[in-house]
Write a protein that holds these residues in place. Structure first.
Motif, PDB file in Angstrom:
ATOM      1  N   PHE A 103      57.635  16.755  -6.507  1.00  0.00           N
ATOM      2  CA  PHE A 103      58.120  15.821  -5.280  1.00  0.00           C
ATOM      3  C   PHE A 103      59.317  16.547  -4.721  1.00  0.00           C
ATOM      4  O   PHE A 103      59.665  16.909  -3.587  1.00  0.00           O
ATOM      5  N   GLN A 104      60.224  16.815  -5.729  1.00  0.00           N
ATOM      6  CA  GLN A 104      61.323  17.544  -5.348  1.00  0.00           C
ATOM      7  C   GLN A 104      61.313  18.847  -4.694  1.00  0.00           C
ATOM      8  O   GLN A 104      61.852  19.070  -3.904  1.00  0.00           O
ATOM      9  N   GLN A 105      60.212  19.509  -5.105  1.00  0.00           N
ATOM     10  CA  GLN A 105      60.000  20.906  -4.721  1.00  0.00           C
ATOM     11  C   GLN A 105      59.680  20.729  -3.301  1.00  0.00           C
ATOM     12  O   GLN A 105      60.213  21.413  -2.291  1.00  0.00           O
ATOM     13  N   VAL A 106      58.642  19.696  -2.916  1.00  0.00           N
ATOM     14  CA  VAL A 106      58.466  19.742  -1.434  1.00  0.00           C
ATOM     15  C   VAL A 106      59.382  19.377  -0.532  1.00  0.00           C
ATOM     16  O   VAL A 106      59.543  19.699   0.668  1.00  0.00           O
ATOM     17  N   GLN A 107      60.224  18.405  -1.139  1.00  0.00           N
ATOM     18  CA  GLN A 107      61.385  18.014  -0.321  1.00  0.00           C
ATOM     19  C   GLN A 107      62.524  18.996  -0.056  1.00  0.00           C
ATOM     20  O   GLN A 107      62.950  19.145   1.002  1.00  0.00           O
ATOM     21  N   GLY A 108      62.461  19.692  -1.096  1.00  0.00           N
ATOM     22  CA  GLY A 108      63.442  20.936  -0.972  1.00  0.00           C
ATOM     23  C   GLY A 108      63.178  21.918  -0.069  1.00  0.00           C
ATOM     24  O   GLY A 108      63.827  22.340   0.871  1.00  0.00           O
ATOM     25  N   GLU A 109      61.647  22.354  -0.043  1.00  0.00           N
ATOM     26  CA  GLU A 109      61.177  23.138   1.172  1.00  0.00           C
ATOM     27  C   GLU A 109      61.322  22.566   2.473  1.00  0.00           C
ATOM     28  O   GLU A 109      61.902  23.332   3.368  1.00  0.00           O
ATOM     29  N   LEU A 110      61.456  21.175   2.681  1.00  0.00           N
ATOM     30  CA  LEU A 110      61.570  20.650   3.934  1.00  0.00           C
ATOM     31  C   LEU A 110      63.048  20.685   4.369  1.00  0.00           C
ATOM     32  O   LEU A 110      63.212  21.142   5.375  1.00  0.00           O
ATOM     33  N   SER A 111      64.014  20.437   3.422  1.00  0.00           N
ATOM     34  CA  SER A 111      65.346  20.851   3.665  1.00  0.00           C
ATOM     35  C   SER A 111      65.814  22.412   4.331  1.00  0.00           C
ATOM     36  O   SER A 111      66.377  22.321   5.094  1.00  0.00           O
ATOM     37  N   GLY A 112      65.174  23.143   3.585  1.00  0.00           N
ATOM     38  CA  GLY A 112      65.199  24.714   3.865  1.00  0.00           C
ATOM     39  C   GLY A 112      64.646  24.748   5.377  1.00  0.00           C
ATOM     40  O   GLY A 112      65.415  25.494   6.010  1.00  0.00           O
ATOM     41  N   ALA A 113      63.649  24.368   5.488  1.00  0.00           N
ATOM     42  CA  ALA A 113      62.879  24.430   6.835  1.00  0.00           C
ATOM     43  C   ALA A 113      63.625  23.809   8.045  1.00  0.00           C
ATOM     44  O   ALA A 113      64.014  24.364   9.222  1.00  0.00           O
ATOM     45  N   LEU A 114      64.252  22.808   7.579  1.00  0.00           N
ATOM     46  CA  LEU A 114      65.152  22.117   8.689  1.00  0.00           C
ATOM     47  C   LEU A 114      66.285  22.766   8.918  1.00  0.00           C
ATOM     48  O   LEU A 114      66.832  22.763   9.935  1.00  0.00           O
ATOM     49  N   SER A 115      66.820  23.210   7.836  1.00  0.00           N
ATOM     50  CA  SER A 115      68.196  24.221   7.928  1.00  0.00           C
ATOM     51  C   SER A 115      67.928  25.348   8.987  1.00  0.00           C
ATOM     52  O   SER A 115      68.748  25.868   9.876  1.00  0.00           O
ATOM     53  N   ARG A 116      66.897  26.200   8.876  1.00  0.00           N
ATOM     54  CA  ARG A 116      66.409  27.196   9.776  1.00  0.00           C
ATOM     55  C   ARG A 116      66.299  26.618  11.057  1.00  0.00           C
ATOM     56  O   ARG A 116      66.509  27.336  12.010  1.00  0.00           O
ATOM     57  N   LEU A 117      65.539  25.751  11.301  1.00  0.00           N
ATOM     58  CA  LEU A 117      65.664  25.170  12.652  1.00  0.00           C
ATOM     59  C   LEU A 117      66.720  25.044  13.295  1.00  0.00           C
ATOM     60  O   LEU A 117      67.022  25.074  14.501  1.00  0.00           O
ATOM     61  N   MET A 118      67.591  24.251  12.331  1.00  0.00           N
ATOM     62  CA  MET A 118      68.946  24.091  13.318  1.00  0.00           C
ATOM     63  C   MET A 118      69.857  25.222  13.354  1.00  0.00           C
ATOM     64  O   MET A 118      70.713  25.455  14.512  1.00  0.00           O
ATOM     65  N   VAL A 119      69.774  26.291  12.611  1.00  0.00           N
ATOM     66  CA  VAL A 119      70.240  27.564  13.102  1.00  0.00           C
ATOM     67  C   VAL A 119      69.635  28.057  14.103  1.00  0.00           C
ATOM     68  O   VAL A 119      70.336  28.608  15.151  1.00  0.00           O
ATOM     69  N   VAL A 120      68.442  27.856  14.487  1.00  0.00           N
ATOM     70  CA  VAL A 120      67.673  28.323  15.773  1.00  0.00           C
ATOM     71  C   VAL A 120      68.456  27.665  17.003  1.00  0.00           C
ATOM     72  O   VAL A 120      68.794  28.581  17.924  1.00  0.00           O
ATOM     73  N   ALA A 121      68.833  26.339  16.733  1.00  0.00           N
ATOM     74  CA  ALA A 121      69.271  25.682  17.884  1.00  0.00           C
ATOM     75  C   ALA A 121      70.774  26.245  18.319  1.00  0.00           C
ATOM     76  O   ALA A 121      70.976  26.054  19.627  1.00  0.00           O
ATOM     77  N   GLU A 122      71.310  27.012  17.517  1.00  0.00           N
ATOM     78  CA  GLU A 122      72.558  27.550  17.916  1.00  0.00           C
ATOM     79  C   GLU A 122      72.700  28.784  18.951  1.00  0.00           C
ATOM     80  O   GLU A 122      73.393  28.843  19.443  1.00  0.00           O
ATOM     81  N   LYS A 123      71.175  29.350  19.065  1.00  0.00           N
ATOM     82  CA  LYS A 123      71.150  30.200  20.000  1.00  0.00           C
ATOM     83  C   LYS A 123      70.863  29.664  21.427  1.00  0.00           C
ATOM     84  O   LYS A 123      70.639  30.619  22.345  1.00  0.00           O
ATOM     85  N   TYR A 124      70.798  28.429  21.525  1.00  0.00           N
ATOM     86  CA  TYR A 124      70.284  27.830  22.791  1.00  0.00           C
ATOM     87  C   TYR A 124      71.098  26.742  23.363  1.00  0.00           C
ATOM     88  O   TYR A 124      71.061  25.527  23.097  1.00  0.00           O
ATOM     89  N   PRO A 125      72.315  27.286  24.068  1.00  0.00           N
ATOM     90  CA  PRO A 125      73.395  26.084  24.463  1.00  0.00           C
ATOM     91  C   PRO A 125      72.665  25.097  25.364  1.00  0.00           C
ATOM     92  O   PRO A 125      73.277  23.922  25.144  1.00  0.00           O
ATOM     93  N   ASP A 126      71.634  25.250  26.045  1.00  0.00           N
ATOM     94  CA  ASP A 126      70.953  24.228  26.876  1.00  0.00           C
ATOM     95  C   ASP A 126      70.278  23.105  26.093  1.00  0.00           C
ATOM     96  O   ASP A 126      70.530  21.872  26.130  1.00  0.00           O
ATOM     97  N   LEU A 127      69.808  23.662  24.816  1.00  0.00           N
ATOM     98  CA  LEU A 127      69.402  22.618  23.756  1.00  0.00           C
ATOM     99  C   LEU A 127      70.334  21.882  23.012  1.00  0.00           C
ATOM    100  O   LEU A 127      70.282  20.587  23.005  1.00  0.00           O
ATOM    101  N   LYS A 128      71.488  22.393  22.622  1.00  0.00           N
ATOM    102  CA  LYS A 128      72.630  21.679  22.304  1.00  0.00           C
ATOM    103  C   LYS A 128      73.311  20.715  23.031  1.00  0.00           C
ATOM    104  O   LYS A 128      73.730  19.918  22.447  1.00  0.00           O
ATOM    105  N   ALA A 129      73.044  20.921  24.289  1.00  0.00           N
ATOM    106  CA  ALA A 129      73.628  20.040  25.506  1.00  0.00           C
ATOM    107  C   ALA A 129      72.449  18.856  25.727  1.00  0.00           C
ATOM    108  O   ALA A 129      73.105  17.816  26.340  1.00  0.00           O
ATOM    109  N   ASP A 130      71.420  18.997  25.304  1.00  0.00           N
ATOM    110  CA  ASP A 130      70.442  17.898  25.685  1.00  0.00           C
ATOM    111  C   ASP A 130      70.699  16.543  24.855  1.00  0.00           C
ATOM    112  O   ASP A 130      70.821  16.592  23.528  1.00  0.00           O
ATOM    113  N   ALA A 131      70.679  15.586  25.562  1.00  0.00           N
ATOM    114  CA  ALA A 131      71.053  14.400  25.140  1.00  0.00           C
ATOM    115  C   ALA A 131      69.995  13.966  23.977  1.00  0.00           C
ATOM    116  O   ALA A 131      70.488  13.268  22.868  1.00  0.00           O
ATOM    117  N   SER A 132      68.942  14.141  24.302  1.00  0.00           N
ATOM    118  CA  SER A 132      67.690  13.768  23.156  1.00  0.00           C
ATOM    119  C   SER A 132      67.983  14.563  22.117  1.00  0.00           C
ATOM    120  O   SER A 132      67.989  14.080  20.927  1.00  0.00           O
TER     121      SER A 132
END
Length: 203
Positions: A103-132
């Motif tokens: 259980f800890q392993q799969v939750q840890g993998e999800l945390s890692g995937a989310l971290s990478r997704l958030m890094v992606v958002a850094e490259k898109y100013p329009d996305l960062k400004a999106d209210a949603s």
């Protein structure tokens, strides 16, 4: 009531009183309390992980609207979410260290995937400004904090329960009634799954 019936009734009441005293004195009632407390604390941990999982589809769709070609990252989050939500540990199987570790392993993998997704958002100013996106970012940040608090409470309740299982003389009661040490978050595992996704975009 005849004298015989009265004597029988008195014996039953005395037996019940003695049994209750013995069970209470040997820690049996304390085990019930601590066991239920640990189950309730675990329920809150799972509840907060589910809250995080529920946010992810909207988050992925929002990012996709601005960064559809970041396919690998988006798919890794979706896969990790599917793995995390398909693996649930109920309070009844919490005594299984292997299941707990998984259980800890799969939750840890999800945390890692989310971290990478958030890094992606850094490259898109329009996305960062999106209210949603900003709303989802705020909800995710709050959920990560709730997960941390829920995990800490679970650790404390399991620690109290495990002390009861191991110390003398209540360890004899534990052996008699089959109470075993419960697994908890270790320092190593805690580090792996407590790495909250980076949700601060320099706002």
């Amino acid at each position: 009531m005849t004298n015989t019936a009265f004597a029988r009734c008195a014996r039953v009441l005395l037996t019940l009183a003695l049994t209750g005293t013995l069970l209470s004195g040997c820690g049996y009632n304390e085990f019930q309390t601590k066991d239920e407390a640990s189950k309730a604390a675990w329920g809150e941990v799972v509840n907060q992980y589910q809250r995080r999982a529920d946010l992810i589809p909207n988050l992925v769709n929002t990012v996709k609207g601005y960064a559809n070609h970041e396919k690998e990252t988006l798919e890794s989050v979706t896969r990790a979410r599917a793995a995390a939500t398909s693996f649930q540990i109920t309070p009844e199987v919490l005594n299984n260290p292997e299941a707990f570790k998984k259980f800890q392993q799969v939750q840890g993998e999800l945390s890692g995937a989310l971290s990478r997704l958030m890094v992606v958002a850094e490259k898109y100013p329009d996305l960062k400004a999106d209210a949603s996106f900003r709303d989802l970012q705020s909800q995710l940040e709050g959920t990560e904090n709730r997960i941390t608090v829920a995990r800490q409470r679970y650790i404390v309740t399991v620690q109290e329960y495990n002390v009861q299982v191991r110390k003398f003389p209540t360890n004899l009661t534990a052996m008699m009634f089959g109470y075993e040490v419960k697994p908890s978050f270790t320092v190593e595992n805690e580090k792996a799954i407590s790495t909250a996704p980076t949700v601060n975009f320099g706002k």
